[in-house]
Scaffold this motif. Structure first.
Motif, PDB file in Angstrom:
ATOM      1  N   GLN A  55       0.077 -59.632   2.373  1.00  0.00           N
ATOM      2  CA  GLN A  55      -0.317 -59.138   3.695  1.00  0.00           C
ATOM      3  C   GLN A  55       0.632 -59.678   4.762  1.00  0.00           C
ATOM      4  N   ARG A  56       1.158 -58.792   5.548  1.00  0.00           N
ATOM      5  CA  ARG A  56       2.077 -59.163   6.629  1.00  0.00           C
ATOM      6  C   ARG A  56       1.614 -58.540   7.927  1.00  0.00           C
ATOM      7  N   LYS A  57       2.376 -58.810   8.952  1.00  0.00           N
ATOM      8  CA  LYS A  57       2.052 -58.282  10.272  1.00  0.00           C
ATOM      9  C   LYS A  57       2.229 -56.757  10.330  1.00  0.00           C
ATOM     10  N   LEU A  58       3.222 -56.240   9.603  1.00  0.00           N
ATOM     11  CA  LEU A  58       3.519 -54.810   9.612  1.00  0.00           C
ATOM     12  C   LEU A  58       2.388 -54.034   8.934  1.00  0.00           C
ATOM     13  N   ASP A  59       1.878 -53.023   9.591  1.00  0.00           N
ATOM     14  CA  ASP A  59       0.836 -52.162   9.040  1.00  0.00           C
ATOM     15  C   ASP A  59       1.509 -51.060   8.227  1.00  0.00           C
ATOM     16  N   VAL A  60       1.392 -51.119   6.894  1.00  0.00           N
ATOM     17  CA  VAL A  60       2.116 -50.204   6.017  1.00  0.00           C
ATOM     18  C   VAL A  60       1.680 -48.753   6.202  1.00  0.00           C
ATOM     19  N   VAL A  61       0.420 -48.509   6.519  1.00  0.00           N
ATOM     20  CA  VAL A  61      -0.050 -47.139   6.723  1.00  0.00           C
ATOM     21  C   VAL A  61       0.598 -46.549   7.970  1.00  0.00           C
TER      22      VAL A  61
ATOM     23  N   ALA B 299       9.375 -57.490  14.810  1.00  0.00           N
ATOM     24  CA  ALA B 299      10.789 -57.577  15.176  1.00  0.00           C
ATOM     25  C   ALA B 299      11.527 -56.361  14.618  1.00  0.00           C
ATOM     26  N   ARG B 300      12.483 -55.877  15.380  1.00  0.00           N
ATOM     27  CA  ARG B 300      13.265 -54.713  14.960  1.00  0.00           C
ATOM     28  C   ARG B 300      13.878 -54.933  13.573  1.00  0.00           C
ATOM     29  N   SER B 301      14.458 -56.103  13.347  1.00  0.00           N
ATOM     30  CA  SER B 301      15.105 -56.387  12.056  1.00  0.00           C
ATOM     31  C   SER B 301      14.086 -56.364  10.918  1.00  0.00           C
ATOM     32  N   SER B 302      12.894 -56.888  11.158  1.00  0.00           N
ATOM     33  CA  SER B 302      11.836 -56.877  10.147  1.00  0.00           C
ATOM     34  C   SER B 302      11.428 -55.444   9.822  1.00  0.00           C
ATOM     35  N   PHE B 303      11.349 -54.618  10.852  1.00  0.00           N
ATOM     36  CA  PHE B 303      10.974 -53.216  10.663  1.00  0.00           C
ATOM     37  C   PHE B 303      12.033 -52.491   9.837  1.00  0.00           C
ATOM     38  N   TYR B 304      13.298 -52.652  10.229  1.00  0.00           N
ATOM     39  CA  TYR B 304      14.387 -51.944   9.542  1.00  0.00           C
ATOM     40  C   TYR B 304      14.535 -52.386   8.092  1.00  0.00           C
ATOM     41  N   GLN B 305      14.222 -53.638   7.784  1.00  0.00           N
ATOM     42  CA  GLN B 305      14.330 -54.129   6.406  1.00  0.00           C
ATOM     43  C   GLN B 305      13.370 -53.405   5.472  1.00  0.00           C
ATOM     44  N   ARG B 306      12.333 -52.812   6.006  1.00  0.00           N
ATOM     45  CA  ARG B 306      11.333 -52.116   5.176  1.00  0.00           C
ATOM     46  C   ARG B 306      11.847 -50.807   4.599  1.00  0.00           C
ATOM     47  N   PHE B 307      12.944 -50.282   5.136  1.00  0.00           N
ATOM     48  CA  PHE B 307      13.512 -49.049   4.606  1.00  0.00           C
ATOM     49  C   PHE B 307      14.377 -49.402   3.395  1.00  0.00           C
ATOM     50  N   ASP B 308      13.733 -49.663   2.273  1.00  0.00           N
ATOM     51  CA  ASP B 308      14.442 -50.082   1.071  1.00  0.00           C
ATOM     52  C   ASP B 308      14.055 -49.171  -0.100  1.00  0.00           C
ATOM     53  N   GLU B 309      14.476 -49.555  -1.308  1.00  0.00           N
ATOM     54  CA  GLU B 309      14.213 -48.719  -2.480  1.00  0.00           C
ATOM     55  C   GLU B 309      12.724 -48.581  -2.770  1.00  0.00           C
ATOM     56  N   SER B 310      11.953 -49.634  -2.555  1.00  0.00           N
ATOM     57  CA  SER B 310      10.514 -49.533  -2.820  1.00  0.00           C
ATOM     58  C   SER B 310       9.860 -48.547  -1.848  1.00  0.00           C
ATOM     59  N   PHE B 311      10.312 -48.540  -0.587  1.00  0.00           N
ATOM     60  CA  PHE B 311       9.771 -47.590   0.381  1.00  0.00           C
ATOM     61  C   PHE B 311      10.204 -46.167   0.031  1.00  0.00           C
ATOM     62  N   GLU B 312      11.427 -46.019  -0.464  1.00  0.00           N
ATOM     63  CA  GLU B 312      11.906 -44.708  -0.899  1.00  0.00           C
ATOM     64  C   GLU B 312      11.027 -44.178  -2.041  1.00  0.00           C
TER      65      GLU B 312
ATOM     66  N   MET C  32      15.902 -40.898  12.753  1.00  0.00           N
ATOM     67  CA  MET C  32      16.530 -42.221  12.732  1.00  0.00           C
ATOM     68  C   MET C  32      15.459 -43.308  12.679  1.00  0.00           C
ATOM     69  N   GLN C  33      15.828 -44.460  12.141  1.00  0.00           N
ATOM     70  CA  GLN C  33      14.888 -45.571  12.056  1.00  0.00           C
ATOM     71  C   GLN C  33      14.365 -45.963  13.432  1.00  0.00           C
ATOM     72  N   ALA C  34      15.193 -45.827  14.451  1.00  0.00           N
ATOM     73  CA  ALA C  34      14.759 -46.154  15.818  1.00  0.00           C
ATOM     74  C   ALA C  34      13.607 -45.247  16.240  1.00  0.00           C
ATOM     75  N   ASP C  35      13.624 -43.973  15.813  1.00  0.00           N
ATOM     76  CA  ASP C  35      12.523 -43.064  16.115  1.00  0.00           C
ATOM     77  C   ASP C  35      11.247 -43.509  15.414  1.00  0.00           C
ATOM     78  N   ALA C  36      11.382 -43.958  14.161  1.00  0.00           N
ATOM     79  CA  ALA C  36      10.220 -44.443  13.420  1.00  0.00           C
ATOM     80  C   ALA C  36       9.652 -45.692  14.104  1.00  0.00           C
ATOM     81  N   LEU C  37      10.532 -46.582  14.547  1.00  0.00           N
ATOM     82  CA  LEU C  37      10.075 -47.788  15.250  1.00  0.00           C
ATOM     83  C   LEU C  37       9.349 -47.416  16.537  1.00  0.00           C
ATOM     84  N   ARG C  38       9.869 -46.450  17.262  1.00  0.00           N
ATOM     85  CA  ARG C  38       9.233 -46.006  18.507  1.00  0.00           C
ATOM     86  C   ARG C  38       7.847 -45.429  18.204  1.00  0.00           C
TER      87      ARG C  38
END
Length: 157
Positions: free
Chosen positions: A27-33, A67-80, A50-56
């Motif tokens: 469990q982390r701060k980021l809400d996966v849903v 954090a922006r960096s934490s958010f962007y790190q989630r776009f990985d193979e498991s998320f794909e 773009m990832q910036a649109d998803a963050l917005r």
């Protein structure tokens, strides 16, 4: 829109798939849903998802700030893999729906998909292949020819 998202992408399934595929390890701060839905919503933005649109979209939903960096790190193979699984599920649901084509389209059982692109060619060909502007061009039509989605280009001059 919310009802559609909740029907096609239910919270419980997103959470279960995310855990199964390694998107969520603890469990982390980021809400996966909310993160997943923000990625889906942003895919159709004018800037091309773009990832910036998803963050917005994520931030505007009222989800916990990350954090922006934490958010962007989630776009990985498991998320794909998660997005692939959710796309498969959405297609399964769509296939279960009764086709509702009233009137003359009522008996349609198959579709032939056609797309086209204009390709600029060398200016020396302008006289033989005039484009719609001040250039030479070919219009290429592409059509589905079998269920395996092989396509055949059809050139129009």
């Amino acid at each position: 829109m919310r009802e559609l998202f909740e029907a096609v992408l239910p919270d419980a399934e997103i959470e279960a798939f995310a855990e199964e595929l390694g998107v969520v390890k603890r469990q982390r701060k980021l809400d996966v849903v909310t993160f997943t839905r923000a990625a889906v919503i942003s895919a159709n933005t004018p800037s091309g998802g773009m990832q910036a649109d998803a963050l917005r979209a994520y931030s505007e939903s009222g989800a916990p700030r990350v954090a922006r960096s934490s958010f962007y790190q989630r776009f990985d193979e498991s998320f794909e893999r998660l997005m692939g699984r959710l796309a498969e599920r959405a297609m399964e649901l769509a296939r279960l729906e009764k086709v509702d084509l009233p009137g003359i389209l009522g008996g349609v059982k198959d579709w032939r998909i056609v797309d086209s692109s204009t390709v600029k060619v060398r200016d020396a060909l302008k006289a033989d292949l005039p484009g719609t502007g001040d250039y030479a061009a070919l219009k290429v039509h592409q059509t589905e020819v079998d269920p395996v989605f092989w396509t055949t280009p059809i050139f129009a001059f």
